[in-house]
Scaffold this motif. Structure first.
Motif, mmCIF file in Angstrom:
data_model
loop_
_atom_site.group_PDB
_atom_site.id
_atom_site.type_symbol
_atom_site.label_atom_id
_atom_site.label_comp_id
_atom_site.label_asym_id
_atom_site.label_seq_id
_atom_site.Cartn_x
_atom_site.Cartn_y
_atom_site.Cartn_z
ATOM 1 N N ASP A 126 22.392 7.102 54.422
ATOM 2 C CA ASP A 126 21.991 8.502 54.578
ATOM 3 C C ASP A 126 23.144 9.471 54.376
ATOM 4 O O ASP A 126 23.003 10.664 54.624
ATOM 5 C CB ASP A 126 21.363 8.727 55.955
ATOM 6 C CG ASP A 126 22.364 8.561 57.093
ATOM 7 O OD1 ASP A 126 23.475 8.042 56.849
ATOM 8 O OD2 ASP A 126 22.036 8.952 58.229
ATOM 9 N N ARG A 127 24.299 8.983 53.922
ATOM 10 C CA ARG A 127 25.423 9.868 53.630
ATOM 11 C C ARG A 127 25.422 10.211 52.147
ATOM 12 O O ARG A 127 25.024 9.400 51.302
ATOM 13 C CB ARG A 127 26.743 9.208 54.005
ATOM 14 C CG ARG A 127 26.890 8.937 55.492
ATOM 15 C CD ARG A 127 26.862 10.219 56.294
ATOM 16 N NE ARG A 127 27.202 9.991 57.686
ATOM 17 C CZ ARG A 127 27.271 10.940 58.600
ATOM 18 N NH1 ARG A 127 27.000 12.188 58.262
ATOM 19 N NH2 ARG A 127 27.581 10.660 59.848
ATOM 20 N N SER A 128 25.901 11.416 51.834
ATOM 21 C CA SER A 128 25.866 11.835 50.434
ATOM 22 C C SER A 128 27.096 12.662 50.097
ATOM 23 O O SER A 128 27.697 13.307 50.965
ATOM 24 C CB SER A 128 24.597 12.645 50.143
ATOM 25 O OG SER A 128 24.578 13.827 50.918
ATOM 26 N N LYS A 144 30.994 7.255 41.290
ATOM 27 C CA LYS A 144 29.640 7.266 41.844
ATOM 28 C C LYS A 144 29.196 5.860 42.220
ATOM 29 O O LYS A 144 28.625 5.644 43.308
ATOM 30 C CB LYS A 144 28.669 7.871 40.831
ATOM 31 C CG LYS A 144 27.217 7.850 41.300
ATOM 32 C CD LYS A 144 26.278 8.454 40.268
ATOM 33 C CE LYS A 144 24.828 8.382 40.760
ATOM 34 N NZ LYS A 144 23.889 9.008 39.800
ATOM 35 N N GLY A 148 28.462 4.591 45.933
ATOM 36 C CA GLY A 148 27.101 4.128 46.190
ATOM 37 C C GLY A 148 27.064 2.729 46.763
ATOM 38 O O GLY A 148 26.206 2.412 47.599
ATOM 39 N N ASN A 153 25.655 7.999 48.917
ATOM 40 C CA ASN A 153 24.904 8.368 47.720
ATOM 41 C C ASN A 153 25.561 9.585 47.073
ATOM 42 O O ASN A 153 25.762 10.607 47.725
ATOM 43 C CB ASN A 153 23.455 8.685 48.088
ATOM 44 C CG ASN A 153 22.747 7.494 48.695
ATOM 45 O OD1 ASN A 153 22.858 6.379 48.201
ATOM 46 N ND2 ASN A 153 22.022 7.719 49.786
ATOM 47 N N THR A 154 25.884 9.472 45.794
ATOM 48 C CA THR A 154 26.711 10.487 45.138
ATOM 49 C C THR A 154 25.980 11.130 43.970
ATOM 50 O O THR A 154 25.391 10.441 43.134
ATOM 51 C CB THR A 154 28.033 9.868 44.649
ATOM 52 O OG1 THR A 154 28.698 9.265 45.762
ATOM 53 C CG2 THR A 154 28.933 10.916 44.032
ATOM 54 N N THR A 155 26.045 12.459 43.938
ATOM 55 C CA THR A 155 25.473 13.241 42.848
ATOM 56 C C THR A 155 26.605 13.780 41.983
ATOM 57 O O THR A 155 27.572 14.355 42.504
ATOM 58 C CB THR A 155 24.649 14.421 43.393
ATOM 59 O OG1 THR A 155 23.588 13.913 44.209
ATOM 60 C CG2 THR A 155 24.065 15.249 42.263
ATOM 61 N N TYR A 170 25.018 18.006 51.338
ATOM 62 C CA TYR A 170 26.025 16.974 51.128
ATOM 63 C C TYR A 170 26.976 16.889 52.320
ATOM 64 O O TYR A 170 27.239 17.885 53.000
ATOM 65 C CB TYR A 170 26.827 17.250 49.854
ATOM 66 C CG TYR A 170 25.988 17.224 48.596
ATOM 67 C CD1 TYR A 170 25.539 16.021 48.067
ATOM 68 C CD2 TYR A 170 25.635 18.406 47.947
ATOM 69 C CE1 TYR A 170 24.763 15.992 46.914
ATOM 70 C CE2 TYR A 170 24.861 18.390 46.797
ATOM 71 C CZ TYR A 170 24.425 17.181 46.288
ATOM 72 O OH TYR A 170 23.652 17.158 45.157
#
Length: 440
Positions: A126-128, A144, A148, A153-155, A170
């Motif tokens: 649940d971290r981004s 990324k 991941g 989770n990386t955008t 974020y």
């Protein structure tokens, strides 16, 4: 001879004596079984849990190691000593690369003397993070994937899109090496302001990170750096700092050197010959005592000065980078105690409306989502909630307050919240403003 074998007689007599001696010994006490539990029993990768347990047959001279999935071959979550009664409690971090599902947590006493286990259910990560890049999409994708695989989770956000990106969802922002060089960051002023005003922690990489920090006028900026080349090692400045131990325990050699790249990388190294307020050195250039490629400022900004990405990192380098990311994320999660005394405010001359306004502001602040405030807050009002000894001390002081100089104390916390000033009856009330708690 009477037909008895003297040797057999002696053996029989010895056995009889042995039986008598054994009968005189106290009965052997069965070893009490050890038990452990974990709280909470479920959570996402990277979350923190508390393992408690009891091994009644052991005590203060014994220790316990907590393992994830398997003893010795699994992930070492930490170790601690037992109390006199064999009890223990230790905070652990769920491995960031843990797959969703049920896992076993083991406690191992004295490396094999006793064990116990319990289950933990891993939820989805649940971290981004938002990773800002300009033209090097390959390195951006590699970061990324690395993040991941370790619970973040990386955008990927292209530099031209930063000004229009909402970063509120974020946990952190990474600024890629390719986003700038020298004194000029390649992003627009509005992009820079968007990052600065987001309130999110920022991990700057290589030249791009140093250039952004130059425009933010930080100490860990480009102008305070030199550029080193062909760097494969870094000196662990403080091996007790969590960046070297959580979630991965980084092996540090006797000379404090850690190999983080398999081939040489250039790096921005911040020159800091003496301590600077608000600046925390974490990793030093391996052959220089005044330059730091891994350094933090103001509890929010951190420079990873190396230019190269995961493609040339060693496994230790990848683990150190993951530790750095999780440190940045967790450093901004602030446990906050809010203390008020509304009765005393009225006693000092504040109007009821003014007191109610402050109470509403605090209630509204505590009601904001953690993604906005980055805090977990508990509110206590000294008029109602203070322990008896505190109330007694306060009462004694309150009767003689004229003899005491009251010095307002401000504590900086990481909040994205602003509250203006108000003046009532010529008394200046400072609320919650510019990311600071101030006393009243």
């Amino acid at each position: 001879m009477n037909g008895r074998n003297p040797n057999l007689w002696n053996i029989g007599r010895a056995l009889l004596v042995l039986v008598i001696l054994l009968a005189a010994l106290p009965p052997t006490r069965a070893q009490a079984a050890g038990t452990i539990s974990i709280t909470p029993t479920s959570g996402p990768p990277g979350s923190v849990a508390v393992v408690t347990g009891s091994f009644p047959s052991y005590g203060v001279y014994d220790s316990v190691v907590i393992w994830w999935d398997a003893i010795s071959s699994g992930h070492n979550l930490g170790s601690t000593s037992l109390n006199a009664d064999g009890a223990f409690s230790i905070d652990v971090m769920i491995p960031p690369d843990a797959a969703a599902g049920t896992h076993q947590v083991y406690a191992d006493v004295n490396y094999g003397y006793d064990q116990a286990s319990t289950g933990f259910d891993v939820a989805q990560a649940d971290r981004s993070a938002a990773y800002i890049y300009d033209s090097d999409a390959t390195t951006a994708a590699a970061f990324k994937d690395l993040l991941g695989d370790n619970g973040v989770n990386t955008t990927l956000v292209q530099l031209n899109s930063v000004a229009n990106t909402n970063f509120s969802s974020y946990d952190m922002i990474l600024v890629g090496h390719d986003t700038g060089a020298g004194y000029d960051w390649s992003g627009s002023p509005s992009a820079r302001e968007k990052i600065q005003n987001s309130g999110k922690p920022v991990l700057g990489l290589g030249q791009g990170g140093a250039s952004l920090f130059e425009e933010l006028n930080l100490y860990i900026r480009h102008g305070q750096c030199w550029t080193s080349t062909n760097e494969t090692e870094m000196y662990a400045y403080d091996v007790e700092h969590p960046i070297w131990n959580v979630p991965y325990n980084i092996y540090v050699s006797g000379n404090n050197l850690v190999t983080i790249y398999s081939q040489g990388s250039s790096a921005k190294d911040v020159y800091m010959p003496s301590a600077q307020e608000g600046v925390l050195p974490l990793g030093r250039q391996h052959d220089d005592t005044t330059h730091y490629p891994l350094i933090e400022e103001d509890g929010r900004y951190l420079l990873w000065g190396f230019y190269d990405g995961p493609a040339s990192m060693t496994s230790t380098g990848e683990e150190l980078f993951i530790n750095t990311v999780w440190y940045v994320i967790r450093a901004m999660q602030v446990d906050t105690l809010i203390l008020t005394d509304y009765d005393r405010m009225e006693h000092l001359g504040y109007s009821l409306a003014d007191v109610v306004a402050l109470e509403n502001d605090i209630n509204n602040l505590m009601g904001l989502p953690s993604s906005t405030t980055n805090m977990t807050a508990v509110h206590k009002d000294l008029s109602d909630d203070a322990p008896t000894d505190v109330q007694t001390a306060y009462g004694n002081w309150n009767g003689n307050e004229g003899d005491v100089d009251i010095i307002p104390i401000a504590r900086r916390v990481s909040l994205n919240y602003n509250e203006g000033r108000a003046n009532t009856n010529q008394k200046k009330k400072e609320g919650i403003r510019n990311g600071r708690w101030t006393s009243i």
